[in-house]
Design a protein around this motif. Structure first.
Motif, short mmCIF file in Angstrom:
data_model
loop_
_atom_site.label_atom_id
_atom_site.label_comp_id
_atom_site.label_asym_id
_atom_site.label_seq_id
_atom_site.Cartn_x
_atom_site.Cartn_y
_atom_site.Cartn_z
N ILE A 1 18.04 36.59 37.62
CA ILE A 1 19.10 37.55 37.29
C ILE A 1 18.63 38.52 36.21
O ILE A 1 18.85 39.74 36.32
N HIS B 1 23.39 38.42 31.25
CA HIS B 1 23.91 37.14 30.78
C HIS B 1 25.30 36.87 31.35
O HIS B 1 25.62 35.73 31.74
N ASP C 1 27.76 33.03 37.59
CA ASP C 1 27.08 32.26 38.62
C ASP C 1 27.07 30.77 38.25
O ASP C 1 27.25 29.90 39.11
N LEU C 2 26.88 30.49 36.96
CA LEU C 2 26.79 29.10 36.48
C LEU C 2 28.10 28.35 36.70
O LEU C 2 28.09 27.22 37.20
N TRP D 1 18.53 25.39 35.87
CA TRP D 1 19.21 26.64 35.55
C TRP D 1 18.25 27.80 35.27
O TRP D 1 18.58 28.96 35.51
N GLU E 1 26.46 37.95 34.20
CA GLU E 1 26.29 37.61 35.61
C GLU E 1 25.80 36.17 35.76
O GLU E 1 26.26 35.43 36.65
N PHE E 2 24.88 35.77 34.89
CA PHE E 2 24.38 34.39 34.95
C PHE E 2 25.48 33.38 34.65
O PHE E 2 25.60 32.35 35.34
N TYR F 1 19.73 29.39 24.90
CA TYR F 1 20.36 29.50 26.21
C TYR F 1 20.62 28.12 26.81
O TYR F 1 21.64 27.90 27.49
N ARG G 1 17.18 30.52 38.12
CA ARG G 1 18.25 31.47 38.44
C ARG G 1 18.47 32.45 37.30
O ARG G 1 18.68 33.65 37.53
N PHE G 2 18.41 31.96 36.07
CA PHE G 2 18.53 32.83 34.90
C PHE G 2 17.44 33.89 34.92
O PHE G 2 17.70 35.08 34.74
#
Length: 240
Positions: A106, A35, A41-42, A99, A37-38, A82, A102-103
């Motif tokens: 990861i 989470h 990235d977000l 989103w 890392e996401f 989320y 990508r979530f």
């Protein structure tokens, strides 16, 4: 020691072993890492003027509040939480299709199982008993995670909160799982990392609660320090 509403002495033969997922099969620190890392990235993708630490705090607060606001044991989808977390960080609603891929990527690449859990599940599957899951997860995500860990095929049943519409310790969760398995509660083990939800919830249904990281209490029939110790219980070489 036996628990509230519990079963007394161990049976001569076990019929079923049920597993929670988070904190028992799935290493929760790896989820937190995924989470984080996401979120990093977000904010980079959307040029958000927050530090990573601020964004992670926003994510955790938003998602945590979403779950805390539910009515009793009502099921709430983690995906919806989320989605709210993404909106809170970016400052506007972002379509899921932007989103979520990508979530998912990861999470799939980052989450890890508890050491020894997959091997123990595989060995249990070779025994003459029902191996099941009782978990407060979104149905598809839970199954995908078990598939990723290579253990999905070893489970005879999977009972999720999304399927039942309630979360543990609601009796419906345990009743549904026991009905699927066709086993007696007093001949069943429930492995969990939360006392009230997993261990006491199971004991109230007449099952034997196995605490793996869960708090102590009268509902704990067994306490284990590693998943492999479940094999000792099943094989009758481990005392209560």
């Amino acid at each position: 020691m036996s628990g509230d509403g519990a079963t007394g002495d161990s049976p001569d033969e076990w019929e079923a072993v049920f597993w929670d997922i988070g904190g028992v099969i799935l290493a929760l620190d790896s989820v937190q890492g995924a989470h984080a890392e996401f979120v990093a990235d977000l904010i980079e993708r959307h040029d958000v003027e927050m530090t990573v630490e601020e964004a992670i705090d926003t994510w955790r607060t938003t998602v945590g509040d979403y779950f805390r606001e539910r009515d009793g044991t009502e099921f709430r989808s983690a995906r919806d939480g989320y989605h709210l977390g993404v909106e809170a960080i970016v400052g506007e609603e972002i379509p899921r299709e932007e989103w979520q891929p990508r979530f998912d990527e990861i999470v799939r690449d980052s989450v890890e199982p508890i050491s020894g859990a997959p091997q123990t599940i595989e060995r249990l599957a070779d025994r003459n008993l029902h191996v099941g899951v009782i978990s407060d997860v979104d149905d598809a995500e839970g199954r995908e995670m078990l598939e990723g860990f290579g253990v999905r095929e070893h489970f005879d049943s999977i009972t999720t909160s999304e399927e039942v519409g309630r979360t543990k310790p609601d009796p419906a969760m345990f009743e549904t799982a026991l009905e699927k398995a066709g086993v007696a509660p007093e001949r069943s083990l429930m492995i969990g990392d939360r006392y009230d939800h997993d261990v006491r919830g199971a004991a109230d249904m007449g099952m034997h609660g196995v605490a793996f990281g869960a708090d102590d209490g009268p509902a704990v029939a067994y306490r284990i320090e590693s998943p492999e110790e479940v094999l000792e219980i099943v094989d009758g070489t481990r005392d209560e």
